[in-house]
Design a protein around this motif. Sequence first.
Motif, PDB file in Angstrom:
ATOM      1  N   ARG A 185       0.831  -1.203   0.000  1.00  6.85           N
ATOM      2  CA  ARG A 185       0.000   0.000   0.000  1.00  6.85           C
ATOM      3  C   ARG A 185       0.868   1.256   0.000  1.00  6.85           C
ATOM      4  O   ARG A 185       0.606   2.208  -0.739  1.00  6.85           O
ATOM      5  N   LYS A 186       1.894   1.259   0.858  1.00  9.22           N
ATOM      6  CA  LYS A 186       2.790   2.425   0.928  1.00  9.22           C
ATOM      7  C   LYS A 186       3.541   2.619  -0.387  1.00  9.22           C
ATOM      8  O   LYS A 186       3.720   3.749  -0.842  1.00  9.22           O
ATOM      9  N   ARG A 187       3.975   1.509  -0.995  1.00 13.72           N
ATOM     10  CA  ARG A 187       4.702   1.617  -2.266  1.00 13.72           C
ATOM     11  C   ARG A 187       3.803   2.164  -3.368  1.00 13.72           C
ATOM     12  O   ARG A 187       4.238   2.977  -4.187  1.00 13.72           O
ATOM     13  N   VAL A 188       2.537   1.744  -3.384  1.00 17.09           N
ATOM     14  CA  VAL A 188       1.583   2.252  -4.375  1.00 17.09           C
ATOM     15  C   VAL A 188       1.363   3.746  -4.168  1.00 17.09           C
ATOM     16  O   VAL A 188       1.386   4.537  -5.123  1.00 17.09           O
ATOM     17  N   ILE A 189       1.166   4.160  -2.932  1.00 18.78           N
ATOM     18  CA  ILE A 189       0.926   5.574  -2.641  1.00 18.78           C
ATOM     19  C   ILE A 189       2.149   6.417  -2.988  1.00 18.78           C
ATOM     20  O   ILE A 189       2.027   7.495  -3.585  1.00 18.78           O
ATOM     21  N   ASN A 190       3.340   5.947  -2.652  1.00 23.48           N
ATOM     22  CA  ASN A 190       4.558   6.693  -3.007  1.00 23.48           C
ATOM     23  C   ASN A 190       4.715   6.799  -4.519  1.00 23.48           C
ATOM     24  O   ASN A 190       5.155   7.829  -5.036  1.00 23.48           O
ATOM     25  N   TYR A 191       4.356   5.745  -5.235  1.00 21.23           N
ATOM     26  CA  TYR A 191       4.435   5.754  -6.699  1.00 21.23           C
ATOM     27  C   TYR A 191       3.471   6.787  -7.277  1.00 21.23           C
ATOM     28  O   TYR A 191       3.809   7.526  -8.202  1.00 21.23           O
ATOM     29  N   ILE A 192       2.267   6.884  -6.701  1.00 16.99           N
ATOM     30  CA  ILE A 192       1.287   7.859  -7.167  1.00 16.99           C
ATOM     31  C   ILE A 192       1.735   9.272  -6.800  1.00 16.99           C
ATOM     32  O   ILE A 192       1.585  10.210  -7.588  1.00 16.99           O
ATOM     33  N   LYS A 241       4.652  10.394  -6.707  1.00 15.93           N
ATOM     34  CA  LYS A 241       5.737  10.813  -7.600  1.00 15.93           C
ATOM     35  C   LYS A 241       5.221  11.342  -8.929  1.00 15.93           C
ATOM     36  O   LYS A 241       6.006  11.770  -9.772  1.00 15.93           O
ATOM     37  N   GLY A 242       3.916  11.308  -9.137  1.00 17.75           N
ATOM     38  CA  GLY A 242       3.345  11.864 -10.354  1.00 17.75           C
ATOM     39  C   GLY A 242       2.708  10.857 -11.285  1.00 17.75           C
ATOM     40  O   GLY A 242       2.192  11.234 -12.339  1.00 17.75           O
ATOM     41  N   ASN A 243       2.727   9.603 -10.933  1.00 16.92           N
ATOM     42  CA  ASN A 243       2.104   8.571 -11.762  1.00 16.92           C
ATOM     43  C   ASN A 243       0.614   8.490 -11.438  1.00 16.92           C
ATOM     44  O   ASN A 243       0.171   8.901 -10.374  1.00 16.92           O
ATOM     45  N   ASN A 244      -0.149   7.948 -12.362  1.00 18.22           N
ATOM     46  CA  ASN A 244      -1.590   7.838 -12.109  1.00 18.22           C
ATOM     47  C   ASN A 244      -1.927   6.484 -11.488  1.00 18.22           C
ATOM     48  O   ASN A 244      -1.085   5.590 -11.409  1.00 18.22           O
ATOM     49  N   CYS A 245      -3.166   6.351 -11.064  1.00 17.56           N
ATOM     50  CA  CYS A 245      -3.601   5.131 -10.378  1.00 17.56           C
ATOM     51  C   CYS A 245      -3.590   3.918 -11.298  1.00 17.56           C
ATOM     52  O   CYS A 245      -3.280   2.807 -10.876  1.00 17.56           O
ATOM     53  N   GLY A 246      -3.900   4.122 -12.568  1.00 17.12           N
ATOM     54  CA  GLY A 246      -3.915   3.012 -13.518  1.00 17.12           C
ATOM     55  C   GLY A 246      -2.539   2.402 -13.713  1.00 17.12           C
ATOM     56  O   GLY A 246      -2.376   1.183 -13.711  1.00 17.12           O
ATOM     57  N   SER A 253      -8.620  -0.312  -6.205  1.00 19.07           N
ATOM     58  CA  SER A 253      -7.912  -0.392  -4.927  1.00 19.07           C
ATOM     59  C   SER A 253      -6.896   0.729  -4.805  1.00 19.07           C
ATOM     60  O   SER A 253      -6.783   1.365  -3.754  1.00 19.07           O
ATOM     61  N   ALA A 254      -6.153   0.970  -5.873  1.00 17.67           N
ATOM     62  CA  ALA A 254      -5.161   2.047  -5.853  1.00 17.67           C
ATOM     63  C   ALA A 254      -5.838   3.390  -5.599  1.00 17.67           C
ATOM     64  O   ALA A 254      -5.346   4.195  -4.801  1.00 17.67           O
ATOM     65  N   ARG A 255      -6.961   3.645  -6.250  1.00 19.56           N
ATOM     66  CA  ARG A 255      -7.700   4.902  -6.028  1.00 19.56           C
ATOM     67  C   ARG A 255      -8.203   5.011  -4.590  1.00 19.56           C
ATOM     68  O   ARG A 255      -8.097   6.057  -3.958  1.00 19.56           O
ATOM     69  N   ARG A 256      -8.763   3.918  -4.098  1.00 19.33           N
ATOM     70  CA  ARG A 256      -9.313   3.912  -2.744  1.00 19.33           C
ATOM     71  C   ARG A 256      -8.218   4.151  -1.705  1.00 19.33           C
ATOM     72  O   ARG A 256      -8.386   4.945  -0.777  1.00 19.33           O
ATOM     73  N   SER A 286      -7.058   7.843  -1.953  1.00 18.83           N
ATOM     74  CA  SER A 286      -8.037   8.781  -1.397  1.00 18.83           C
ATOM     75  C   SER A 286      -8.085   8.660   0.129  1.00 18.83           C
ATOM     76  O   SER A 286      -8.203   9.667   0.832  1.00 18.83           O
ATOM     77  N   ARG A 287      -7.953   7.451   0.656  1.00 25.71           N
ATOM     78  CA  ARG A 287      -7.902   7.269   2.111  1.00 25.71           C
ATOM     79  C   ARG A 287      -6.653   7.920   2.675  1.00 25.71           C
ATOM     80  O   ARG A 287      -6.684   8.526   3.755  1.00 25.71           O
ATOM     81  N   TYR A 288      -5.539   7.818   1.950  1.00 24.41           N
ATOM     82  CA  TYR A 288      -4.301   8.459   2.382  1.00 24.41           C
ATOM     83  C   TYR A 288      -4.467   9.975   2.428  1.00 24.41           C
ATOM     84  O   TYR A 288      -4.018  10.630   3.378  1.00 24.41           O
ATOM     85  N   LEU A 289      -5.120  10.545   1.427  1.00 21.61           N
ATOM     86  CA  LEU A 289      -5.328  11.998   1.410  1.00 21.61           C
ATOM     87  C   LEU A 289      -6.260  12.438   2.543  1.00 21.61           C
ATOM     88  O   LEU A 289      -6.081  13.522   3.110  1.00 21.61           O
ATOM     89  N   GLU A 290      -7.260  11.622   2.872  1.00 18.60           N
ATOM     90  CA  GLU A 290      -8.219  11.973   3.924  1.00 18.60           C
ATOM     91  C   GLU A 290      -7.655  11.797   5.329  1.00 18.60           C
ATOM     92  O   GLU A 290      -7.809  12.667   6.178  1.00 18.60           O
TER      93      GLU A 290
END
Length: 122
Positions: free
Chosen positions: A10-17, A19-24, A36-39, A42-46
Amino acid sequence: MTIPISKDIRKRVINYIKKGNNCGSSARKFEISESSARRWYSRYLETGNCNPKPYPGKKPMLTNDEFISYVKHHPNSTLAQIGSHFGMSAKSAHSYMKKCKYSYKKKRLVTWKQKNIKEKNT
């Protein structure tokens, strides 16, 4: 029910996003669903973290400490009396007794005693 994906991924996905990459693209790279990546993001931002939500479930009626305390102060109580004090059946009280490692000796007066648990040295 499935097991939540680890916090590390989860942390690796969020760090990747972040850095400027999109969820897809993050979903394809880490082999997860795009939703899942979007969810997670968004949970990380909230909330500021990406921990999985806790599973819903029934909360216990009472803690083991409450139960042990009552039995220590009322050692001659029957299962029916203990159950009625906590608002449960005698069978549920017996389950709590087993869970808290209590046994009893069959005497004229029933006395509940907690079993001694000896640690095994391995």
